[in-house]
Design an enzyme around this catalytic site. Structure first.
Site, PDB file in Angstrom:
ATOM      1  N   ASP A  40       0.389  -7.880  -3.654  1.00 29.93           N
ATOM      2  CA  ASP A  40       0.805  -6.457  -4.146  1.00 29.93           C
ATOM      3  C   ASP A  40       0.878  -5.459  -2.893  1.00 29.93           C
ATOM      4  O   ASP A  40       0.242  -5.683  -1.895  1.00 29.93           O
ATOM      5  CB  ASP A  40      -0.393  -5.817  -5.126  1.00 29.93           C
ATOM      6  CG  ASP A  40      -0.232  -6.210  -6.436  1.00 29.93           C
ATOM      7  OD1 ASP A  40       0.890  -6.805  -6.898  1.00 29.93           O
ATOM      8  OD2 ASP A  40      -1.020  -6.010  -7.106  1.00 29.93           O
ATOM      9  N   LYS A  62       4.492  -3.775  -6.667  1.00 27.10           N
ATOM     10  CA  LYS A  62       5.175  -2.726  -7.294  1.00 27.10           C
ATOM     11  C   LYS A  62       4.600  -1.473  -6.914  1.00 27.10           C
ATOM     12  O   LYS A  62       3.786  -0.956  -6.927  1.00 27.10           O
ATOM     13  CB  LYS A  62       4.739  -3.034  -8.866  1.00 27.10           C
ATOM     14  CG  LYS A  62       5.443  -4.164  -9.318  1.00 27.10           C
ATOM     15  CD  LYS A  62       5.574  -4.180 -10.985  1.00 27.10           C
ATOM     16  CE  LYS A  62       4.235  -4.034 -11.506  1.00 27.10           C
ATOM     17  NZ  LYS A  62       3.381  -5.043 -11.454  1.00 27.10           N
ATOM     18  N   ASP A  95      -9.840  -4.396  -8.140  1.00 26.98           N
ATOM     19  CA  ASP A  95     -10.369  -5.579  -9.082  1.00 26.98           C
ATOM     20  C   ASP A  95      -9.131  -5.905  -9.910  1.00 26.98           C
ATOM     21  O   ASP A  95      -8.412  -4.873 -10.367  1.00 26.98           O
ATOM     22  CB  ASP A  95     -11.448  -4.891  -9.835  1.00 26.98           C
ATOM     23  CG  ASP A  95     -12.162  -5.954 -10.743  1.00 26.98           C
ATOM     24  OD1 ASP A  95     -12.973  -6.870 -10.225  1.00 26.98           O
ATOM     25  OD2 ASP A  95     -11.563  -6.261 -11.922  1.00 26.98           O
ATOM     26  N   THR A 123     -13.285  -1.951  -7.273  1.00 29.85           N
ATOM     27  CA  THR A 123     -12.350  -1.063  -7.736  1.00 29.85           C
ATOM     28  C   THR A 123     -12.395   0.304  -7.014  1.00 29.85           C
ATOM     29  O   THR A 123     -13.331   0.641  -6.309  1.00 29.85           O
ATOM     30  CB  THR A 123     -12.697  -0.891  -8.977  1.00 29.85           C
ATOM     31  OG1 THR A 123     -11.052  -0.442  -9.648  1.00 29.85           O
ATOM     32  CG2 THR A 123     -13.643  -0.159  -9.523  1.00 29.85           C
ATOM     33  N   MET A 176      -4.017   6.390 -10.592  1.00 26.41           N
ATOM     34  CA  MET A 176      -2.197   6.507 -10.503  1.00 26.41           C
ATOM     35  C   MET A 176      -2.132   8.087 -10.951  1.00 26.41           C
ATOM     36  O   MET A 176      -1.209   8.352 -11.697  1.00 26.41           O
ATOM     37  CB  MET A 176      -1.578   5.527 -11.425  1.00 26.41           C
ATOM     38  CG  MET A 176      -1.683   4.281 -10.775  1.00 26.41           C
ATOM     39  SD  MET A 176      -0.852   3.137 -11.854  1.00 26.41           S
ATOM     40  CE  MET A 176      -2.074   2.256 -12.562  1.00 26.41           C
TER      41      MET A 176
HETATM   42  N1  SAH Z   1      -6.774  -2.746  -9.624  1.00 26.50           N
HETATM   43  C1  SAH Z   1      -6.784  -1.412  -8.842  1.00 26.50           C
HETATM   44  C2  SAH Z   1      -6.022  -0.267  -9.471  1.00 26.50           C
HETATM   45  C3  SAH Z   1      -4.591  -0.654  -9.554  1.00 26.50           C
HETATM   46  S1  SAH Z   1      -3.679   0.919  -9.985  1.00 26.50           S
HETATM   47  C4  SAH Z   1      -8.307  -1.252  -8.555  1.00 26.50           C
HETATM   48  O1  SAH Z   1      -9.006  -1.676  -9.090  1.00 26.50           O
HETATM   49  O2  SAH Z   1      -8.569  -0.383  -7.730  1.00 26.50           O
HETATM   50  C5  SAH Z   1      -3.309   1.454  -8.631  1.00 26.50           C
HETATM   51  C6  SAH Z   1      -4.183   2.810  -8.463  1.00 26.50           C
HETATM   52  O3  SAH Z   1      -5.244   2.601  -7.846  1.00 26.50           O
HETATM   53  C7  SAH Z   1      -3.543   4.067  -7.098  1.00 26.50           C
HETATM   54  O4  SAH Z   1      -2.464   4.494  -7.807  1.00 26.50           O
HETATM   55  C8  SAH Z   1      -4.792   4.684  -6.839  1.00 26.50           C
HETATM   56  O5  SAH Z   1      -5.090   5.516  -7.923  1.00 26.50           O
HETATM   57  C9  SAH Z   1      -5.711   3.501  -7.115  1.00 26.50           C
HETATM   58  N2  SAH Z   1      -5.894   2.912  -5.734  1.00 26.50           N
HETATM   59  C10 SAH Z   1      -6.088   1.662  -5.138  1.00 26.50           C
HETATM   60  N3  SAH Z   1      -6.421   1.547  -4.045  1.00 26.50           N
HETATM   61  C11 SAH Z   1      -6.793   2.663  -3.534  1.00 26.50           C
HETATM   62  C12 SAH Z   1      -7.253   3.238  -2.300  1.00 26.50           C
HETATM   63  N4  SAH Z   1      -7.374   2.523  -1.265  1.00 26.50           N
HETATM   64  N5  SAH Z   1      -7.265   4.694  -2.152  1.00 26.50           N
HETATM   65  C13 SAH Z   1      -7.107   5.533  -3.223  1.00 26.50           C
HETATM   66  N6  SAH Z   1      -6.909   5.234  -4.589  1.00 26.50           N
HETATM   67  C14 SAH Z   1      -6.504   3.569  -4.660  1.00 26.50           C
END
Ligand code: SAH
Length: 260
Positions: A40, A62, A95, A123, A176
């Site tokens: 991703d 995406k 995650d 996460t 998001m």
């Molecule tokens: N599976 C991912 C979430 C995917 S949705 C998880 O468990 O973290 C994508 C969203 O995750 C982003 O828009 C943001 O809100 C958050 N996100 C993921 N990585 C991030 C990071 N390094 N810093 C801040 N927000 C993050």
């Protein structure tokens, strides 16, 4: 080590928030055992560096607003690789089970008899709390965690249960949430959440350009404007966020900026 993944098997692997040191040991072993890796946009560059040079890698990221593969094409690519007998790793930011559309990929693969397994990851909410030096829960004060996505389809209003989310006894993690931040704050305050409720805006968590901004609900819309639109950003809302070692987190952030 290649036995870690059977031929024709798919592993959904949590890549964590970006820093390769926040990968599980299992995730690292799986990355090294793969014959092909799909990843991703949110997977950190340091994590991608762990993919051995002989292993094929395909970006299937995406990102809203950018051209990218749709979910159906990703499902088909994973299926084709598994049916070709590859050892498939599907790397997902954070995650895999949190807002990662894992269920759709698993259903598609399992319907064709492909074995799919999951390796969890850290996460964004956990990583953001850690970077900021706060706890997501607080004894007696924040007894509930709510993870929501504030990503709405173009032109559609956010369909969230605002009354449930405006719980002063909970910590709310909004994934998001940058685009919808103003709306989120407005709706929560309309349901009675105090304007001064602490909020953390955490962008690029665990990456060299990490930004942590402590603010309050009624000022949230101002804070998010300072976060670059391409950066992943998470909002944490609730009393637990205000109870942290704020000066410590700021000092760490500052010293990291100075040492870069
Ligand atoms: N599976 C991912 C979430 C995917 S949705 C998880 O468990 O973290 C994508 C969203 O995750 C982003 O828009 C943001 O809100 C958050 N996100 C993921 N990585 C991030 C990071 N390094 N810093 C801040 N927000 C993050």
């Amino acid at each position: 080590m290649a036995d870690e993944i059977a031929l024709g098997e798919v592993w959904l692997v949590g890549a964590g928030p970006g820093d390769p040191d926040l990968l599980t040991r299992k995730a690292e072993r799986l990355i090294r055992a793969a014959s092909i890796v799909f990843y991703d946009a949110l997977v950190g560059p340091g994590v991608l560096d762990l993919i051995p040079p002989h292993v094929r890698r395909l970006a299937v990221g995406k990102r809203s607003g950018r051209h990218s593969k749709d979910q159906g094409s990703i499902n088909d690519l994973l299926l084709a690789a598994a049916q070709d007998g590859e050892r498939v790793v599907r790397l997902k930011g954070g995650d895999p089970s949190v807002f990662g559309r894992s269920a759709e990929e698993m259903a598609h693969l399992r319907a064709e008899g492909i074995s799919v397994r999951i390796c969890p990851g850290i996460t964004a909410a956990s990583a953001a709390a850690a970077s900021a030096g706060v706890s997501l829960t607080l004894r007696g004060l924040s007894r509930r965690l709510q993870f929501v996505t504030a990503h709405a389809r173009a032109g559609e209003a956010l369909a969230l249960d605002w009354s449930a989310l405006a719980d002063p006894g909970a910590t709310l993690a909004v994934y998001m949430g940058r685009e919808a931040a103003r709306d989120v704050a407005r709706q929560l305050m309309a349901k009675g959440m105090p304007a001064q409720t602490p909020v953390l805006i955490a962008a690029n968590v665990s990456l060299p350009d990490e930004r942590l901004l402590f603010t309050r609900l009624d000022l949230l819309h101002l804070g998010v404007t300072s976060i670059a639109s391409g950066s992943p950003a998470l909002l944490l809302v609730g009393e637990a966020v205000g109870a942290g070692d704020r000066s410590g987190a700021m000092a760490r952030q500052h010293s990291e900026a100075v040492t870069q």
